[in-house]
Every structure is written in structure tokens, then in C-alpha cells.
Design a protein around this motif. Structure first.
Motif, short mmCIF file in Angstrom:
data_model
loop_
_atom_site.label_atom_id
_atom_site.label_comp_id
_atom_site.label_asym_id
_atom_site.label_seq_id
_atom_site.Cartn_x
_atom_site.Cartn_y
_atom_site.Cartn_z
N TYR A 129 0.84 -1.20 0.00
CA TYR A 129 0.00 0.00 0.00
C TYR A 129 0.87 1.25 0.00
CZ TYR A 129 -4.16 2.81 0.77
OH TYR A 129 -5.19 3.71 0.62
N ALA A 130 1.96 1.21 0.77
CA ALA A 130 2.86 2.36 0.82
C ALA A 130 3.48 2.64 -0.55
CB ALA A 130 3.96 2.12 1.86
N VAL A 131 3.81 1.58 -1.28
CA VAL A 131 4.37 1.75 -2.62
C VAL A 131 3.34 2.38 -3.55
CG1 VAL A 131 5.20 0.51 -4.66
CG2 VAL A 131 6.03 -0.14 -2.40
N MET A 132 2.11 1.87 -3.52
CA MET A 132 1.06 2.42 -4.37
C MET A 132 0.73 3.87 -3.97
SD MET A 132 0.29 0.21 -6.67
CE MET A 132 2.03 -0.21 -6.67
N ALA A 133 0.75 4.14 -2.67
CA ALA A 133 0.48 5.50 -2.20
C ALA A 133 1.52 6.47 -2.73
CB ALA A 133 0.43 5.53 -0.68
N GLU A 134 2.78 6.04 -2.73
CA GLU A 134 3.85 6.89 -3.27
C GLU A 134 3.64 7.12 -4.76
OE1 GLU A 134 7.28 9.19 -3.32
OE2 GLU A 134 6.18 8.38 -1.61
N LYS A 135 3.25 6.08 -5.48
CA LYS A 135 3.00 6.19 -6.92
C LYS A 135 1.89 7.20 -7.20
CE LYS A 135 1.72 3.40 -10.95
NZ LYS A 135 1.40 2.03 -11.44
N HIS A 136 0.88 7.22 -6.32
CA HIS A 136 -0.26 8.13 -6.51
C HIS A 136 -0.06 9.45 -5.77
CE1 HIS A 136 -3.25 5.40 -8.50
NE2 HIS A 136 -2.38 4.49 -8.06
N LYS A 146 6.17 10.52 8.99
CA LYS A 146 6.81 9.24 8.69
C LYS A 146 7.54 9.32 7.36
CE LYS A 146 5.03 6.93 12.24
NZ LYS A 146 5.86 6.31 13.31
N SER A 147 8.47 8.36 7.16
CA SER A 147 9.22 8.32 5.91
C SER A 147 8.46 7.66 4.78
CB SER A 147 10.55 7.58 6.14
OG SER A 147 11.36 8.27 7.05
N LEU A 148 7.39 6.93 5.11
CA LEU A 148 6.56 6.31 4.08
C LEU A 148 5.12 6.37 4.52
CD1 LEU A 148 6.89 2.43 4.25
CD2 LEU A 148 7.63 3.91 6.06
N PHE A 149 4.21 6.08 3.60
CA PHE A 149 2.79 6.20 3.86
C PHE A 149 2.34 5.13 4.85
CE2 PHE A 149 -1.72 5.90 3.22
CZ PHE A 149 -2.12 7.18 2.85
N PHE A 150 1.73 5.57 5.95
CA PHE A 150 1.26 4.64 6.98
C PHE A 150 -0.26 4.50 6.89
CE2 PHE A 150 4.04 3.25 10.60
CZ PHE A 150 5.24 3.40 9.91
N ILE A 193 -6.81 -4.25 2.16
CA ILE A 193 -7.06 -4.67 0.77
C ILE A 193 -8.33 -3.99 0.24
CG2 ILE A 193 -7.68 -6.63 -0.69
CD1 ILE A 193 -5.87 -8.36 1.12
N VAL A 194 -9.36 -3.94 1.08
CA VAL A 194 -10.60 -3.26 0.68
C VAL A 194 -10.34 -1.78 0.42
CG1 VAL A 194 -12.90 -2.57 1.45
CG2 VAL A 194 -12.09 -4.92 1.85
N LEU A 195 -9.54 -1.18 1.29
CA LEU A 195 -9.19 0.23 1.11
C LEU A 195 -8.42 0.43 -0.20
CD1 LEU A 195 -9.09 3.10 2.40
CD2 LEU A 195 -6.92 2.41 3.46
N ALA A 196 -7.48 -0.46 -0.47
CA ALA A 196 -6.70 -0.37 -1.71
C ALA A 196 -7.58 -0.55 -2.94
CB ALA A 196 -5.58 -1.42 -1.70
N ALA A 197 -8.53 -1.46 -2.85
CA ALA A 197 -9.43 -1.68 -3.99
C ALA A 197 -10.25 -0.44 -4.29
CB ALA A 197 -10.36 -2.86 -3.69
N GLY A 198 -10.68 0.25 -3.25
CA GLY A 198 -11.46 1.47 -3.44
C GLY A 198 -10.64 2.62 -3.97
N ARG A 199 -9.37 2.69 -3.55
CA ARG A 199 -8.54 3.82 -3.95
C ARG A 199 -7.76 3.58 -5.24
NH1 ARG A 199 -6.85 8.41 -1.45
NH2 ARG A 199 -7.78 7.78 0.53
N PHE A 200 -7.29 2.36 -5.44
CA PHE A 200 -6.43 2.09 -6.59
C PHE A 200 -7.10 1.26 -7.67
CE2 PHE A 200 -3.33 1.99 -2.84
CZ PHE A 200 -3.05 3.33 -2.94
N GLY A 201 -8.28 0.74 -7.38
CA GLY A 201 -8.94 -0.16 -8.33
C GLY A 201 -9.43 0.55 -9.60
#
Length: 201
Positions: A129-136, A146-150, A193-201
Motif C-alpha cells: 500500500y505504501a508503494v502504491m500511495a507513493e506512486k499516486h 513518517k518516511s513512508l505512507f502509513f 485490501i478493501v481500502l486499496a481496492a477502493g482507492r487504486f482499483g
């Protein structure tokens, strides 16, 4: 879930300690390494059945985990420092259950394995999720700077520490704690995973 509340309570004390450490020339990464050493020592103590010593070492390790970030905010954060912190945290989280598994394999091995599986999957969901958050280009200060998305969840550092403390105080109930916390951790994974599906899906 409790990390935000816990940080508000302990951050002033950590900041005061961090100021003294930074003034003495102590670097954040050195504190991170010290936290790992203490955490591995805790796991070794638990493996030999020294649960009270393991508890003390766990608390000392997590104090280092709080101090390294506080010192980094004074001296200046680095990407490597953030990377090192998360990798060594996961090493600590895996080492403590392993200590209980070694201490009593017959009673603890399966429950400990289930907990480690839950930690593994949850860690993957957190980092992915942190990787995808950085991409977006997403930003979050839900858990401070923090140094990465929490991403927050039901099972965070505070809850994990509470469970480890309970395991040391009542080692005969390790399997019960492990199965219960594995379920909580897996719930956190599914919710992410549900959160990622809603944000990155």
C-alpha cells in the motif's frame, strides 16, 4: 488503532529524551540498531523461558523504536533511516513469537506459525500500500511524520506490544493470544485490501 492515542501520551517524554541524545551526538540509526539487538535478546530470553527478562527487553526495544524517530526529526530524516526502521521492526515482530515457539514447540509451534503467517501477509499489505500511495502521490500524517505512507488499522504497533507483554506475563496462554491476534491482524489486512481496492482499483 491505539497508536495515535499512544503517541499523544508519550511523544513529549520521547522528545525530551531525544533532545538529550541528539545533543550527545547519538544518531537515529544507532538507536534503531540498538532496538533490534534488544528485541533479539528478548526473543532469546523468551526461548530460554526467562519471560520477565524478555518482557523488560521488549519494553527497552520499543523505547528505542520511539526514540529513533524522535532523534531523526531533530537531526534530519533520511530515506535509509525510514527504510531501516521498518525492516528491523518486522524482524522484531517475527523474533518474539519465534522465541515462544522455541520455548515450548509442542504447545506453541502451530499457533506461533499462524501468527507469523498473519504478520507476513499484513506486512506485505502494509508495504505494498505504501508503494502504491507513493506512486499516486498520497500523503498521510495519521501517525505523525513518517518516511513512508502509513495506513492505520486494528492491529498496529501499540496492540502488538500489548499482546507481546501479555504473552510474557501469561506464557501458558501464548497459543490463545497468538490465534486471537492473528485473527485481528488478518482483519487489518483484509480492511487494507478493501481500502486499496477502493482507492487504486
Amino acid at each position: 488503532m491505539l497508536d495515535g492515542w499512544a503517541h499523544r501520551k508519550i511523544d513529549p517524554g520521547l522528545s525530551a529524551m531525544a533532545t538529550q541524545l541528539a545533543a550527545a551526538g547519538v544518531r537515529a540509526n544507532a538507536i534503531t540498531y540498538a532496538g533490534l539487538v534488544l528485541g533479539l535478546a528478548a526473543a532469546a530470553a523468551i526461548a530460554f523461558g526467562a519471560y520477565w527478562a524478555g518482557l523488560a527487553l521488549i519494553l527497552a526495544s520499543r523505547l528505542c523504536d520511539g526514540l529513533d524517530g524522535a532523534v531523526a526529526r531533530i537531526n534530519g530524516k533520511t530515506d535509509f533511516g525510514g527504510y531501516l526502521d521498518i525492516v528491523l521492526d518486522f524482524a522484531f515482530y517475527g523474533a518474539v513469537p519465534l522465541g515462544f515457539m522455541i520455548a515450548d514447540p509442542e504447545a506453541n509451534a502451530i499457533a506461533g506459525g499462524v501468527l507469523l503467517l498473519a504478520f507476513y501477509v499484513n506486512g506485505a499489505s502494509f508495504l505494498a500500500y505504501a508503494v502504491m500511495a507513493e506512486k499516486h502521490r498520497l500523503k498521510s500524517r495519521a501517525r505523525g511524520e513518517k518516511s513512508l505512507f502509513f495506513t492505520t488499522g486494528l492491529a498496529e504497533a501499540s496492540e502488538t506490544l500489548a499482546v507481546f507483554v501479555a504473552m510474557c506475563l501469561f506464557p501458558q496462554w501464548f497459543a490463545i493470544f497468538a490465534y486471537a491476534f492473528a485473527l485481528i491482524t488478518l482483519y487489518t489486512t483484509v480492511s487494507r485490501i478493501v481500502l486499496a481496492a477502493g482507492r487504486f482499483g
